[in-house]
Design a protein around this motif. Sequence first.
Motif, PDB file in Angstrom:
ATOM      1  N   HIS A 177     -35.819 -10.262  15.625  1.00 13.09           N
ATOM      2  CA  HIS A 177     -36.949 -10.566  14.764  1.00 13.09           C
ATOM      3  C   HIS A 177     -38.165 -10.957  15.604  1.00 13.09           C
ATOM      4  O   HIS A 177     -38.022 -11.381  16.756  1.00 13.09           O
ATOM      5  CB  HIS A 177     -36.590 -11.722  13.820  1.00 13.09           C
ATOM      6  N   PRO A 178     -39.361 -10.839  15.042  1.00 17.25           N
ATOM      7  CA  PRO A 178     -40.551 -11.292  15.782  1.00 17.25           C
ATOM      8  C   PRO A 178     -40.460 -12.776  16.133  1.00 17.25           C
ATOM      9  O   PRO A 178     -39.811 -13.558  15.419  1.00 17.25           O
ATOM     10  CB  PRO A 178     -41.697 -11.024  14.797  1.00 17.25           C
ATOM     11  N   VAL A 179     -41.094 -13.141  17.222  1.00 13.65           N
ATOM     12  CA  VAL A 179     -41.082 -14.543  17.649  1.00 13.65           C
ATOM     13  C   VAL A 179     -41.787 -15.394  16.600  1.00 13.65           C
ATOM     14  O   VAL A 179     -42.855 -15.027  16.093  1.00 13.65           O
ATOM     15  CB  VAL A 179     -41.766 -14.686  19.016  1.00 13.65           C
ATOM     16  N   GLU A 180     -41.201 -16.520  16.257  1.00 14.29           N
ATOM     17  CA  GLU A 180     -41.742 -17.407  15.234  1.00 14.29           C
ATOM     18  C   GLU A 180     -41.569 -18.855  15.680  1.00 14.29           C
ATOM     19  O   GLU A 180     -40.777 -19.139  16.584  1.00 14.29           O
ATOM     20  CB  GLU A 180     -41.036 -17.187  13.892  1.00 14.29           C
ATOM     21  N   GLY A 211     -35.115 -17.324  23.118  1.00 18.19           N
ATOM     22  CA  GLY A 211     -36.352 -16.647  23.417  1.00 18.19           C
ATOM     23  C   GLY A 211     -37.049 -16.017  22.232  1.00 18.19           C
ATOM     24  O   GLY A 211     -38.159 -15.490  22.388  1.00 18.19           O
ATOM     25  N   ARG A 212     -36.431 -16.044  21.053  1.00 18.65           N
ATOM     26  CA  ARG A 212     -37.059 -15.445  19.870  1.00 18.65           C
ATOM     27  C   ARG A 212     -37.875 -16.467  19.088  1.00 18.65           C
ATOM     28  O   ARG A 212     -38.280 -16.209  17.956  1.00 18.65           O
ATOM     29  CB  ARG A 212     -36.008 -14.844  18.928  1.00 18.65           C
ATOM     30  N   ALA A 227     -31.170 -18.937  13.501  1.00 19.77           N
ATOM     31  CA  ALA A 227     -31.673 -18.534  14.817  1.00 19.77           C
ATOM     32  C   ALA A 227     -30.820 -17.434  15.429  1.00 19.77           C
ATOM     33  O   ALA A 227     -31.343 -16.529  16.098  1.00 19.77           O
ATOM     34  CB  ALA A 227     -31.720 -19.743  15.742  1.00 19.77           C
ATOM     35  N   SER A 228     -29.518 -17.487  15.222  1.00 24.75           N
ATOM     36  CA  SER A 228     -28.633 -16.451  15.769  1.00 24.75           C
ATOM     37  C   SER A 228     -28.930 -15.093  15.150  1.00 24.75           C
ATOM     38  O   SER A 228     -28.968 -14.068  15.845  1.00 24.75           O
ATOM     39  CB  SER A 228     -27.172 -16.832  15.521  1.00 24.75           C
ATOM     40  N   ILE A 229     -29.156 -15.060  13.830  1.00 22.16           N
ATOM     41  CA  ILE A 229     -29.485 -13.798  13.166  1.00 22.16           C
ATOM     42  C   ILE A 229     -30.824 -13.255  13.669  1.00 22.16           C
ATOM     43  O   ILE A 229     -30.995 -12.057  13.889  1.00 22.16           O
ATOM     44  CB  ILE A 229     -29.514 -14.003  11.641  1.00 22.16           C
ATOM     45  N   ALA A 230     -31.797 -14.165  13.841  1.00 23.66           N
ATOM     46  CA  ALA A 230     -33.101 -13.730  14.353  1.00 23.66           C
ATOM     47  C   ALA A 230     -32.972 -13.136  15.743  1.00 23.66           C
ATOM     48  O   ALA A 230     -33.648 -12.145  16.082  1.00 23.66           O
ATOM     49  CB  ALA A 230     -34.064 -14.911  14.360  1.00 23.66           C
ATOM     50  N   ARG A 231     -32.113 -13.708  16.580  1.00 22.45           N
ATOM     51  CA  ARG A 231     -31.930 -13.192  17.939  1.00 22.45           C
ATOM     52  C   ARG A 231     -31.206 -11.845  17.913  1.00 22.45           C
ATOM     53  O   ARG A 231     -31.621 -10.893  18.579  1.00 22.45           O
ATOM     54  CB  ARG A 231     -31.122 -14.193  18.764  1.00 22.45           C
ATOM     55  N   ILE A 232     -30.150 -11.746  17.122  1.00 19.23           N
ATOM     56  CA  ILE A 232     -29.356 -10.511  17.083  1.00 19.23           C
ATOM     57  C   ILE A 232     -30.171  -9.338  16.551  1.00 19.23           C
ATOM     58  O   ILE A 232     -30.099  -8.220  17.063  1.00 19.23           O
ATOM     59  CB  ILE A 232     -28.092 -10.737  16.224  1.00 19.23           C
ATOM     60  N   ASN A 233     -30.973  -9.606  15.510  1.00 15.16           N
ATOM     61  CA  ASN A 233     -31.766  -8.540  14.887  1.00 15.16           C
ATOM     62  C   ASN A 233     -33.139  -8.369  15.531  1.00 15.16           C
ATOM     63  O   ASN A 233     -33.952  -7.577  15.039  1.00 15.16           O
ATOM     64  CB  ASN A 233     -31.941  -8.819  13.401  1.00 15.16           C
TER      65      ASN A 233
END
Length: 272
Positions: free
Chosen positions: A73-76, A156-157, A65-71
């Motif tokens: 990524h689209p909401v999933e 929020g991602r 989740a941290s990587i998705a937030r930093i980069n």
Amino acid sequence: MTTTTTPGRRTDPPREVRGAPGRGTPGGFAGAVSCEWTKLWSVRAPGLCLLAGLAMTGVFTFYYASIARINAHPVEPVGNATASSAVLTQFAVVILATVAVTSEYSTGSVRASLLWVPRRHRVQAAKALVAAVVSFAAGIVYAVVGAAAAWGAFDGRASFDAGTTIRQALSVGLYLALVAVLAVGTAFATRHPAGALSVLVTLLWGLPTVLLGVGGPDLAAVNDYLPHGAGDHLMRAGVDIPFAPVPAMLIVVAWAVAAHLAGLYVLRRRDA
């Protein structure tokens, strides 16, 4: 030729052979399941495996989740974090199921198990069922803990939908249960922990890593038919996948059944 009996004396029925399960003894499938359940929890290894899987779930989902937030990524769906963590947590189930089989071959206690339950397929089926039930329950717990750990890190991602989250939790439990059956069958086929783990690590992690690492649509398509490739499609939601959940589940079921039949063949053909 006639037989006579002495008046006044009672003729007792013939005694059953000692050691052979009778009609009322726990030598059937229910008794085998009860014995396997007791044996599984009589040592510390299963509990340690499950705790290790829980720890890996919390760490991996938070990292995902941290990587998705930093980069950005689209909401999933938040459950995708737990689905991704299965690439690691599945090995907690693999070790649990493998040790449940190979430890008996190492100590020779498998002979006692086969004497108590002479129908060998019942012994293997009981081990597979117990390992699958425990793994299914563990998978649901992992899914809940993973979603909770990932939610804050997503920041929020990620999206949350109760129906999708519940389906993904059940899918994670189902996948880990099928992996447990796969591991039990492989362990009976190899009869050695190193051999079983070598096969399972290669099938569940090594081969998919090579296929996806080399790249290309053809190799990715091959990975889709491997246990974890299909299982990943079963557990994920909200992304483009080549298989719907039901076909993906059937692929994993086919692998589990094939391993179970291979283990049963060896169990019936070779002496304990």
